[in-house]
Scaffold this motif. Sequence first.
Motif, mmCIF file in Angstrom:
data_model
loop_
_atom_site.group_PDB
_atom_site.id
_atom_site.type_symbol
_atom_site.label_atom_id
_atom_site.label_comp_id
_atom_site.label_asym_id
_atom_site.label_seq_id
_atom_site.Cartn_x
_atom_site.Cartn_y
_atom_site.Cartn_z
ATOM 1 N N VAL A 9 0.817 -1.215 0.000
ATOM 2 C CA VAL A 9 0.000 0.000 0.000
ATOM 3 C C VAL A 9 0.850 1.264 0.000
ATOM 4 C CG1 VAL A 9 -1.760 1.290 1.242
ATOM 5 C CG2 VAL A 9 -1.896 -1.205 1.123
ATOM 6 N N GLU A 50 -2.641 12.903 11.171
ATOM 7 C CA GLU A 50 -3.643 12.241 10.344
ATOM 8 C C GLU A 50 -3.735 10.744 10.635
ATOM 9 O OE1 GLU A 50 -3.067 13.236 6.194
ATOM 10 O OE2 GLU A 50 -3.388 11.151 5.631
ATOM 11 N N ARG A 73 3.187 -1.096 4.476
ATOM 12 C CA ARG A 73 1.965 -1.787 4.844
ATOM 13 C C ARG A 73 1.423 -2.508 3.603
ATOM 14 N NH1 ARG A 73 -2.715 0.518 8.808
ATOM 15 N NH2 ARG A 73 -3.414 -1.550 9.458
ATOM 16 N N SER A 75 -1.918 -4.902 1.876
ATOM 17 C CA SER A 75 -3.373 -4.736 1.927
ATOM 18 C C SER A 75 -4.105 -5.936 2.531
ATOM 19 C CB SER A 75 -3.922 -4.443 0.534
ATOM 20 O OG SER A 75 -3.741 -5.565 -0.287
ATOM 21 N N TYR A 123 0.799 -6.080 8.017
ATOM 22 C CA TYR A 123 -0.580 -5.767 7.664
ATOM 23 C C TYR A 123 -1.339 -5.124 8.825
ATOM 24 C CZ TYR A 123 -5.577 -6.551 7.210
ATOM 25 O OH TYR A 123 -6.935 -6.373 7.218
ATOM 26 N N ARG A 145 1.468 13.152 8.041
ATOM 27 C CA ARG A 145 1.724 11.708 7.907
ATOM 28 C C ARG A 145 3.139 11.506 7.398
ATOM 29 N NH1 ARG A 145 -1.725 13.257 3.710
ATOM 30 N NH2 ARG A 145 -0.741 13.226 1.668
ATOM 31 N N PHE A 273 -0.101 13.810 -8.421
ATOM 32 C CA PHE A 273 -0.647 12.472 -8.676
ATOM 33 C C PHE A 273 0.200 11.750 -9.732
ATOM 34 C CE2 PHE A 273 -3.467 9.433 -10.784
ATOM 35 C CZ PHE A 273 -3.981 8.759 -9.692
ATOM 36 N N PRO A 277 -1.802 5.528 -16.019
ATOM 37 C CA PRO A 277 -1.095 4.356 -16.559
ATOM 38 C C PRO A 277 -0.044 4.709 -17.610
ATOM 39 C CG PRO A 277 -3.363 4.461 -17.378
ATOM 40 C CD PRO A 277 -3.246 5.493 -16.310
ATOM 41 N N MET D 1 -7.072 -3.752 -5.028
ATOM 42 C CA MET D 1 -7.837 -2.550 -5.287
ATOM 43 C C MET D 1 -8.859 -2.747 -6.405
ATOM 44 S SD MET D 1 -4.912 0.346 -5.100
ATOM 45 C CE MET D 1 -5.981 1.727 -4.709
ATOM 46 N N VAL D 9 -8.457 3.722 -12.070
ATOM 47 C CA VAL D 9 -7.385 4.503 -11.438
ATOM 48 C C VAL D 9 -7.919 5.707 -10.668
ATOM 49 C CG1 VAL D 9 -5.294 5.837 -11.855
ATOM 50 C CG2 VAL D 9 -5.729 3.753 -13.173
ATOM 51 N N ARG D 10 -8.752 6.506 -11.365
ATOM 52 C CA ARG D 10 -9.220 7.743 -10.718
ATOM 53 C C ARG D 10 -10.237 8.429 -11.619
ATOM 54 N NH1 ARG D 10 -6.333 13.102 -12.481
ATOM 55 N NH2 ARG D 10 -5.102 12.425 -14.262
ATOM 56 N N HIS D 12 -11.064 11.153 -13.966
ATOM 57 C CA HIS D 12 -10.073 11.776 -14.845
ATOM 58 C C HIS D 12 -10.563 13.048 -15.517
ATOM 59 C CE1 HIS D 12 -7.505 12.370 -18.368
ATOM 60 N NE2 HIS D 12 -6.571 11.762 -17.674
ATOM 61 N N ARG D 73 -10.416 6.870 -15.527
ATOM 62 C CA ARG D 73 -9.360 6.243 -16.307
ATOM 63 C C ARG D 73 -9.096 4.859 -15.723
ATOM 64 N NH1 ARG D 73 -4.003 9.243 -18.617
ATOM 65 N NH2 ARG D 73 -3.743 7.796 -20.359
ATOM 66 N N VAL D 74 -8.860 3.881 -16.602
ATOM 67 C CA VAL D 74 -8.519 2.534 -16.145
ATOM 68 C C VAL D 74 -7.043 2.289 -16.444
ATOM 69 C CG1 VAL D 74 -10.857 1.656 -16.394
ATOM 70 C CG2 VAL D 74 -9.248 1.496 -18.326
ATOM 71 N N SER D 75 -6.511 1.211 -15.868
ATOM 72 C CA SER D 75 -5.056 1.047 -15.927
ATOM 73 C C SER D 75 -4.567 0.262 -17.142
ATOM 74 C CB SER D 75 -4.560 0.394 -14.652
ATOM 75 O OG SER D 75 -5.030 -0.912 -14.576
ATOM 76 N N ARG D 145 -5.261 19.821 -10.601
ATOM 77 C CA ARG D 145 -5.843 18.655 -11.274
ATOM 78 C C ARG D 145 -7.305 18.523 -10.863
ATOM 79 N NH1 ARG D 145 -2.432 16.770 -7.180
ATOM 80 N NH2 ARG D 145 -3.541 15.799 -5.441
ATOM 81 N N LYS D 195 -8.605 6.379 -6.219
ATOM 82 C CA LYS D 195 -7.298 6.919 -5.793
ATOM 83 C C LYS D 195 -7.389 7.116 -4.276
ATOM 84 C CE LYS D 195 -8.176 11.923 -6.399
ATOM 85 N NZ LYS D 195 -9.625 11.819 -6.627
ATOM 86 N N PRO D 196 -6.261 7.070 -3.567
ATOM 87 C CA PRO D 196 -6.332 7.072 -2.088
ATOM 88 C C PRO D 196 -6.505 8.460 -1.474
ATOM 89 C CG PRO D 196 -4.084 6.723 -2.812
ATOM 90 C CD PRO D 196 -4.906 6.818 -4.065
ATOM 91 N N TYR D 272 -6.732 13.788 2.763
ATOM 92 C CA TYR D 272 -5.751 12.946 3.453
ATOM 93 C C TYR D 272 -5.675 11.570 2.796
ATOM 94 C CZ TYR D 272 -10.248 11.608 5.372
ATOM 95 O OH TYR D 272 -11.551 11.209 5.480
ATOM 96 N N PHE D 273 -4.736 10.747 3.220
ATOM 97 C CA PHE D 273 -4.529 9.421 2.651
ATOM 98 C C PHE D 273 -5.594 8.458 3.178
ATOM 99 C CE2 PHE D 273 -2.645 5.169 2.492
ATOM 100 C CZ PHE D 273 -2.227 5.131 1.168
ATOM 101 N N ASN D 275 -6.019 4.925 1.962
ATOM 102 C CA ASN D 275 -5.946 3.543 1.482
ATOM 103 C C ASN D 275 -5.415 2.520 2.473
ATOM 104 O OD1 ASN D 275 -7.205 3.178 -0.897
ATOM 105 N ND2 ASN D 275 -5.372 2.654 -2.071
ATOM 106 N N ASP D 276 -5.240 2.887 3.707
ATOM 107 C CA ASP D 276 -4.822 1.851 4.654
ATOM 108 C C ASP D 276 -5.912 0.785 4.711
ATOM 109 O OD1 ASP D 276 -2.313 2.707 5.334
ATOM 110 O OD2 ASP D 276 -2.992 3.963 6.985
ATOM 111 N N PRO D 277 -5.502 -0.478 4.743
ATOM 112 C CA PRO D 277 -6.500 -1.551 4.593
ATOM 113 C C PRO D 277 -7.503 -1.617 5.738
ATOM 114 C CG PRO D 277 -4.333 -2.449 5.132
ATOM 115 C CD PRO D 277 -4.132 -1.003 4.849
#
Lengths: 330, 330, 330, 330
Positions: A9, A50, A73, A75, A123, A145, A273, A277, D1, D9-10, D12, D73-75, D145, D195-196, D272-273, D275-277
């Motif tokens: 992650v 955070e 970390r 996932s 994890y 962070r 960002f 891709p 993910m 991805v995000r 766009h 957008r996809v990867s 962005r 996106k995280p 803030y972030f 994506n922590d699981p």
Amino acid sequence: MSNGKFDIVRLHHAEITVTDLDRARHFYCDGLGLIETESDENQIYLRALEDANHHCLVLTKGKQASLKHIAYRVSADSDLDALDELFTELGVKKRWVEAGEEKGQGRALRIQDPGGIPVEFFYEMEKADRMLQKYHLQGNVKIKRIDHANCLITNIDDLYAWYSENLGFRTSEYTVKVDKENNEENIWAAWMHRKPSVHDLALISETGPRFHHTGFWMDDAKSILDACDHLASLGYYANIERSPGRHGTSNAFFVYVRDPDGNRMELYTGDYFTNDPDWEPIKWDLADPQRATFWGAMPPKSWVEEAVPVEDIHTGELLPIVPFRKKEHV
Amino acid sequence: MSNGKFDIVRLHHAEITVTDLDRARHFYCDGLGLIETESDENQIYLRALEDANHHCLVLTKGKQASLKHIAYRVSADSDLDALDELFTELGVKKRWVEAGEEKGQGRALRIQDPGGIPVEFFYEMEKADRMLQKYHLQGNVKIKRIDHANCLITNIDDLYAWYSENLGFRTSEYTVKVDKENNEENIWAAWMHRKPSVHDLALISETGPRFHHTGFWMDDAKSILDACDHLASLGYYANIERSPGRHGTSNAFFVYVRDPDGNRMELYTGDYFTNDPDWEPIKWDLADPQRATFWGAMPPKSWVEEAVPVEDIHTGELLPIVPFRKKEHV
Amino acid sequence: MSNGKFDIVRLHHAEITVTDLDRARHFYCDGLGLIETESDENQIYLRALEDANHHCLVLTKGKQASLKHIAYRVSADSDLDALDELFTELGVKKRWVEAGEEKGQGRALRIQDPGGIPVEFFYEMEKADRMLQKYHLQGNVKIKRIDHANCLITNIDDLYAWYSENLGFRTSEYTVKVDKENNEENIWAAWMHRKPSVHDLALISETGPRFHHTGFWMDDAKSILDACDHLASLGYYANIERSPGRHGTSNAFFVYVRDPDGNRMELYTGDYFTNDPDWEPIKWDLADPQRATFWGAMPPKSWVEEAVPVEDIHTGELLPIVPFRKKEHV
Amino acid sequence: MSNGKFDIVRLHHAEITVTDLDRARHFYCDGLGLIETESDENQIYLRALEDANHHCLVLTKGKQASLKHIAYRVSADSDLDALDELFTELGVKKRWVEAGEEKGQGRALRIQDPGGIPVEFFYEMEKADRMLQKYHLQGNVKIKRIDHANCLITNIDDLYAWYSENLGFRTSEYTVKVDKENNEENIWAAWMHRKPSVHDLALISETGPRFHHTGFWMDDAKSILDACDHLASLGYYANIERSPGRHGTSNAFFVYVRDPDGNRMELYTGDYFTNDPDWEPIKWDLADPQRATFWGAMPPKSWVEEAVPVEDIHTGELLPIVPFRKKEHV
């Protein structure tokens, strides 16, 4: 974003060595505003504003400044087994860290990466009180962070490929040394990431393995200047090693500070960002005067030359430092 | 705020020499965002965003970087006659500058102060379009107004008394050199003002007479950092001579830039109100490490050693530079 | 800057009434970061970060929010006698306040100005520890100093002339109500100053005499936003009465907050130098949509309609409030 | 993910309708500082300062403000086929958009999501010049962005599950309506992301389907205030619909502006972030006064009530708007 078997992650925390815990607590808590989650006579576990988890920085009592490990970390808990398999296959030096050996943390897999850096994967981590919107309890220095780890290594070609191919790291920017005589470019440094920022990991070709700094995210440039005011009036003006400027690489606005033992932290903001891709890594020429310093004072000699040693994950001994040598031109 | 016969309002503008007007125009207009009010083949008259008058900086074509004069504005035309009388009485070298000799300006009295600095006093100046609230016409660098002049002189004791006693300047802060052997303190520098800010005039004991820099006010630290970004991407990264930091003296957040000829400008913010009648000037010890740099990189050698010569108000020749000597201890 | 007999330096402090000192202390100290210099069971004396003197705000226990007085500092003790003479001559209601009646302060002359506002003049005040460069002791809300007082009065023509002609106040900006039918403009509000900022005193035509707000200077817009974050998380989000915006008049970036009793404070930054002798006051049309709000939300009804009463300097009674009436058109 | 078959991805870009392209160009380019990559008589393709691709916003000439589509957008290109299969399976209304139908873009799959929102998925887009470090070519408004899309829909329970389960969206924060009588909580809004960050997509329970706003990332609060100054002096002060404040949900510092046709844009910073699981979505009570407005003015009626309709992906007709109805309590 992975080989499908595991998903790293982000860089999550670092464990460094300090010689005097009380002195370090004053620097990191009173100075940098990090929050003490837990501590005993050997360690202090810190988190940023955070953070919803137990720690992003661990201070461990030791004989000199050094890096004990950086940690990513993953996932899922099963990712750790997949990584274990991979490292066995790759012949990487590794060991399991039992749940609780690092406080607040579940089982973890620690390796010595092929550049010599001690790296952990984990994890599970205990929750902690998140301070983000408790503005009135925040101090003058508002670190949000952890952002990245900057490592000095001697085998960039190998290591760059290793992180890219085995662990799914992407590259946002990189620096090449141009050898005009032989009409070739050699990679000199790389900014690599798992989270879609400029980096979780910077690899720099220098005498190594050494650990240059831990980067922390702050919201904006003004917050970084406020941190300088606070540190300077608290008596830490000489700990502000490299004064504010902007990097070409990463576009970051930065300040570098060193703790009383010499461990270095970057206060960092302003990246972008990076996960589209078709992202084409930005190439910098090592000779470009705006590469490291888009503007700002030249870094002091200490910043260029000094970094802390890293630990052997088995013995806890500090690894010997070897000079960087450019790959032989065959 | 005066002897009742005249009232000096504030430092109002500076006239400096550049060797190439087009090159200078690019630096000051495209770079620093100053506005060209008028120009001809020998001069460019510039104003800042808050200015409602013709100019706060004059660039005059010459053989090398130098100071032609700094100018204070007085509160009435008759103040000029009162000053003329005073300077006659004091035996100060002076001359009248006719209305229009400096474009947009009424008659002015120019003197060589006892430190050698060419100083002008004037009352009348043409109006110009004020850009303060025309935000959409402003560029990335938002200089609001001139703030102060920083001069290197060799006779601080005399000059400090001269400005205090004759011209009604007050002192916000000063620096002393402590001579422990003789158990005495000698003034080394003074921040003096007419407007209730930290200074209109800084007097520093160095080889002189020389002119160190013109200070310009910006609204906040972020605006100064924006200026660095703009200058650096425009190609002027090497012109950012001293990178951002905070001064102990004046509490200013600063950046110093130099034009292509070497004239130095300070982008400055953060001082305070200084006109309370019981203000006790803040004393700094020259040896205090936080005096000049509350935090930030040490100034580069050029900043410490280089400054431009000043003109003789009669001949236009550059005055010889003499080393600073501490007053003899009798 | 004066008639030669006295010199009013600046608005120096305000004394307001609160109903519960502890509750007020929490708001002003924990909330706004003002520093308690001294207090007893009836009063709290507060200063701001830049203050080198005893107080810039006095909270006095009372029955409801109100203004007890605003105070100007003069440049010499003898100025008070000159003012006393002037006020006798002008037939202004006045009384001497003995040294120490207001803690930390020397003798003072208090008047009811012709608009009904209780105004004090004083010279001497005890010193206090200045916090400006003690950044590490500052909280999240960094008020630097008092800036201005905003008063609602019913006789703007008379009062504007009174302050201009008798006390040497200058005008930076003013608002007129355009009466197209009669082809005339009537002054509706004026921003007047002694220190060379936009104002020490704003006079607004409204039902009065009432006191609208005390303005405090902060260094920049970001500091004002930080104050909002701090206040909101401390529980004072509803006390942020008028959210951030920019005024056309004064060009200030502002936020307005109200204490638990309803006294209003403006957090203010962004004005400009106003003492050039040829300054032409900026005229705004009351109907200009960008006059009061260059951009930002329309002020809430409470901001437009509510203000606190003022005290009679002799009896301490609250003065009756009378509606504003436009001067008769004869 | 993701489900392993595709990776979104995000968010766009967005395509919106304006009635007058020249008027819109002035607002988006001169006003908001977006960069025109390409245009013809029917469309303007815009990108932001950090973008390395052709567009993040498309303005298409039409009869009234509306949303034509938002795009993720996809990867990988093959992700589009996997999505096509999934949507066939799910019975989602869809069509392929040929390469080049949207300028600079490869083939794309467009659907009407179960809430009625027109959503596109694509992989390939032409490169464009990235302006991030060309500071001197940037204007006063520095949008970095696109960040997110905010949609008003009537079936939050279904839609929230649909995005979570089928497309791998995570939730950072959500709002519930507490029904005390029946002792239950019903989800009212969700902030969902790929996106995280806090969100790529916000789903709000209102009369719908409607499109509330496109969110754009800026570096810091000061940049957002600078944008207000610029827009206000350019004449767009009335287009600043909701003035600066902080949201509880997302912790964002924001300003909302509307183009001349009424399309709404959020200038946004401060999240803030995510994506922590073990991230636990933050729950807000709809009745919490600090939920939508941690501090700041209450939103104006227009912000609460107005949003633009969305297009049918087949016919281009605007979809009928139906009132939000809480799921029946059975």
